[in-house]
Design a protein around this motif. Structure first.
Motif, mmCIF file in Angstrom:
data_model
loop_
_atom_site.group_PDB
_atom_site.id
_atom_site.type_symbol
_atom_site.label_atom_id
_atom_site.label_comp_id
_atom_site.label_asym_id
_atom_site.label_seq_id
_atom_site.Cartn_x
_atom_site.Cartn_y
_atom_site.Cartn_z
ATOM 1 N N ASP A 1 44.375 60.603 37.838
ATOM 2 C CA ASP A 1 45.725 61.114 37.609
ATOM 3 C C ASP A 1 46.640 60.501 38.665
ATOM 4 N N SER A 2 47.440 59.545 38.233
ATOM 5 C CA SER A 2 48.360 58.873 39.149
ATOM 6 C C SER A 2 49.807 59.050 38.719
ATOM 7 N N ILE A 3 50.064 59.996 37.800
ATOM 8 C CA ILE A 3 51.388 60.085 37.179
ATOM 9 C C ILE A 3 52.493 60.332 38.204
ATOM 10 N N GLY A 4 52.227 61.154 39.211
ATOM 11 C CA GLY A 4 53.248 61.425 40.218
ATOM 12 C C GLY A 4 53.646 60.169 40.970
ATOM 13 N N ALA A 5 52.652 59.402 41.401
ATOM 14 C CA ALA A 5 52.924 58.165 42.126
ATOM 15 C C ALA A 5 53.621 57.145 41.229
ATOM 16 N N GLU B 1 54.493 46.249 45.085
ATOM 17 C CA GLU B 1 54.624 46.709 46.471
ATOM 18 C C GLU B 1 54.819 48.225 46.533
ATOM 19 N N LEU B 2 55.702 48.740 45.694
ATOM 20 C CA LEU B 2 55.981 50.178 45.697
ATOM 21 C C LEU B 2 54.749 50.983 45.294
ATOM 22 N N GLU B 3 54.068 50.549 44.257
ATOM 23 C CA GLU B 3 52.935 51.333 43.748
ATOM 24 C C GLU B 3 51.733 51.277 44.682
ATOM 25 N N VAL B 4 51.452 50.118 45.239
ATOM 26 C CA VAL B 4 50.314 50.013 46.157
ATOM 27 C C VAL B 4 50.529 50.896 47.383
ATOM 28 N N ALA B 5 51.789 51.034 47.810
ATOM 29 C CA ALA B 5 52.093 51.823 49.003
ATOM 30 C C ALA B 5 52.063 53.329 48.764
ATOM 31 N N ASP B 6 52.101 53.750 47.501
ATOM 32 C CA ASP B 6 52.179 55.186 47.193
ATOM 33 C C ASP B 6 50.926 55.643 46.456
ATOM 34 N N VAL B 7 49.998 56.210 47.185
ATOM 35 C CA VAL B 7 48.790 56.767 46.570
ATOM 36 C C VAL B 7 48.706 58.270 46.811
ATOM 37 N N ASP B 8 49.805 58.868 47.251
ATOM 38 C CA ASP B 8 49.827 60.310 47.523
ATOM 39 C C ASP B 8 49.575 61.096 46.240
ATOM 40 N N GLY B 9 48.652 62.040 46.314
ATOM 41 C CA GLY B 9 48.412 62.939 45.206
ATOM 42 C C GLY B 9 47.586 62.372 44.077
ATOM 43 N N ILE B 10 47.079 61.150 44.217
ATOM 44 C CA ILE B 10 46.238 60.577 43.155
ATOM 45 C C ILE B 10 44.856 61.228 43.218
ATOM 46 N N THR B 11 44.398 61.716 42.081
ATOM 47 C CA THR B 11 43.129 62.451 42.039
ATOM 48 C C THR B 11 42.260 61.966 40.883
ATOM 49 N N VAL B 12 40.980 62.257 40.981
ATOM 50 C CA VAL B 12 40.041 61.961 39.893
ATOM 51 C C VAL B 12 40.184 63.028 38.821
ATOM 52 N N LEU B 13 40.290 62.602 37.583
ATOM 53 C CA LEU B 13 40.441 63.545 36.471
ATOM 54 C C LEU B 13 39.107 64.208 36.107
ATOM 55 N N PRO B 14 39.157 65.404 35.508
ATOM 56 C CA PRO B 14 37.930 66.131 35.166
ATOM 57 C C PRO B 14 36.977 65.293 34.326
ATOM 58 N N GLY B 15 35.732 65.259 34.749
ATOM 59 C CA GLY B 15 34.677 64.593 33.994
ATOM 60 C C GLY B 15 34.538 63.116 34.266
ATOM 61 N N LEU C 1 46.696 47.001 43.105
ATOM 62 C CA LEU C 1 46.963 48.392 42.754
ATOM 63 C C LEU C 1 45.689 49.099 42.316
ATOM 64 N N ALA C 2 44.868 48.438 41.506
ATOM 65 C CA ALA C 2 43.596 49.038 41.101
ATOM 66 C C ALA C 2 42.729 49.333 42.313
ATOM 67 N N GLU C 3 42.664 48.375 43.246
ATOM 68 C CA GLU C 3 41.854 48.580 44.446
ATOM 69 C C GLU C 3 42.392 49.743 45.268
ATOM 70 N N ALA C 4 43.709 49.835 45.416
ATOM 71 C CA ALA C 4 44.306 50.905 46.209
ATOM 72 C C ALA C 4 44.006 52.268 45.610
ATOM 73 N N ARG C 5 44.108 52.374 44.300
ATOM 74 C CA ARG C 5 43.896 53.673 43.659
ATOM 75 C C ARG C 5 42.421 54.062 43.609
ATOM 76 N N LEU C 6 41.543 53.112 43.373
ATOM 77 C CA LEU C 6 40.117 53.425 43.402
ATOM 78 C C LEU C 6 39.697 53.834 44.803
ATOM 79 N N ARG C 7 40.208 53.140 45.796
ATOM 80 C CA ARG C 7 39.880 53.468 47.186
ATOM 81 C C ARG C 7 40.420 54.840 47.556
ATOM 82 N N ALA C 8 41.627 55.163 47.108
ATOM 83 C CA ALA C 8 42.243 56.446 47.451
ATOM 84 C C ALA C 8 41.484 57.626 46.861
ATOM 85 N N THR C 9 40.916 57.425 45.681
ATOM 86 C CA THR C 9 40.203 58.519 45.023
ATOM 87 C C THR C 9 38.728 58.578 45.387
ATOM 88 N N GLY C 10 38.178 57.462 45.879
ATOM 89 C CA GLY C 10 36.750 57.418 46.143
ATOM 90 C C GLY C 10 35.917 57.329 44.889
#
Length: 228
Positions: free
Chosen positions: A27-31, A80-94, A119-128
């Motif tokens: 879930d990255s909709i906020g970012a 640039e904007l998206e890679v810098a903003d990973v606040d609130g990104i979470t793994v979705l249920p399941g 961006l994919a790397e940043a978001r995968l890293r942020a969520t683990g």
């Protein structure tokens, strides 16, 4: 236990699985909204013009919004904007559970995303979130979603025919691209779009991946049903 019948298009084993990322696994909709609203402000674009482009690559979206001379710099800015903003990104249920099941069963699996490599790397890293061996991004193809090219490349990198792949996606644009690629089965999740929008494009719609019941079959996977 599953409480609904599997549609005919999914009533067979699939040799591999191709998964969208944003809105499907995370879930990255906020970012996303924060980044694109800032981008619109900087580039003089009415944010209402973004409506209807969910699941489309940034390059393809920008091509609809700006003249050609401005597109490359505008694309570099949204990355640039998206890679810098990973606040609130979470793994979705399941999502984590499905990836773990596929890995344990030895099912060839790929993430196929409209995000760029960084961006994919940043978001995968942020969520683990566990990363499959194959990740196809918009940087790997000349034409990203809504074109079929990313799904075709994902299947190719798994060594499979698209018809032998199960696709999981949350956006109409991605589902249409997967259908055009000849992928064998399409499952949609309701995370970002309404069921009524998804049903005409998918073989099955589930509320989230926690509701999707699958099992390993040899080195493949089969959809068993849907949890209530």
């Amino acid at each position: 236990m599953p409480d609904s019948a599997v549609p005919p298009a999914l009533a067979r084993p699939f040799a591999g699985v191709l998964l969208d990322m944003d809105g499907t696994l995370i879930d990255s909709i906020g970012a996303v909204e924060r980044s694109w609203l800032r981008w619109c402000e900087e580039h003089g674009v009415d944010p209402r013009r973004l409506v209807g482009f969910h699941g489309v690559t940034a390059r393809n979206l920008i091509a609809e919004l700006l003249p050609e001379a401005r597109r490359e710099a505008a694309y570099e800015r949204i990355v640039e904007l998206e890679v810098a903003d990973v606040d609130g990104i979470t793994v979705l249920p399941g999502a984590a559970e499905l990836l773990a099941l596929l890995h344990a069963a030895g099912v060839p699996t790929a993430i196929v995303t409209s995000s760029s490599d960084p961006l994919a790397e940043a978001r995968l890293r942020a969520t683990g979130l566990a990363r499959p061996d194959v990740v196809v991004t918009a940087d790997h193809v000349e034409r990203g979603k809504p074109w079929p090219d990313p799904w075709l490349l994902g299947a190719e990198r798994l060594g499979l025919a698209p018809a032998d792949c199960l696709v999981v996606e949350d956006a109409v644009a991605g589902l249409r691209a997967a259908r055009a690629a000849g992928c064998g089965g399409l499952v949609a999740v309701e995370n970002t779009m309404e069921r009524a929008e998804l049903e005409p494009e998918a073989d099955l719609v589930v509320r989230d991946l926690a509701a999707l019941v699958v099992e390993g079959v040899g080195r493949g996977v089969r959809v068993v049903g849907v949890q209530a």
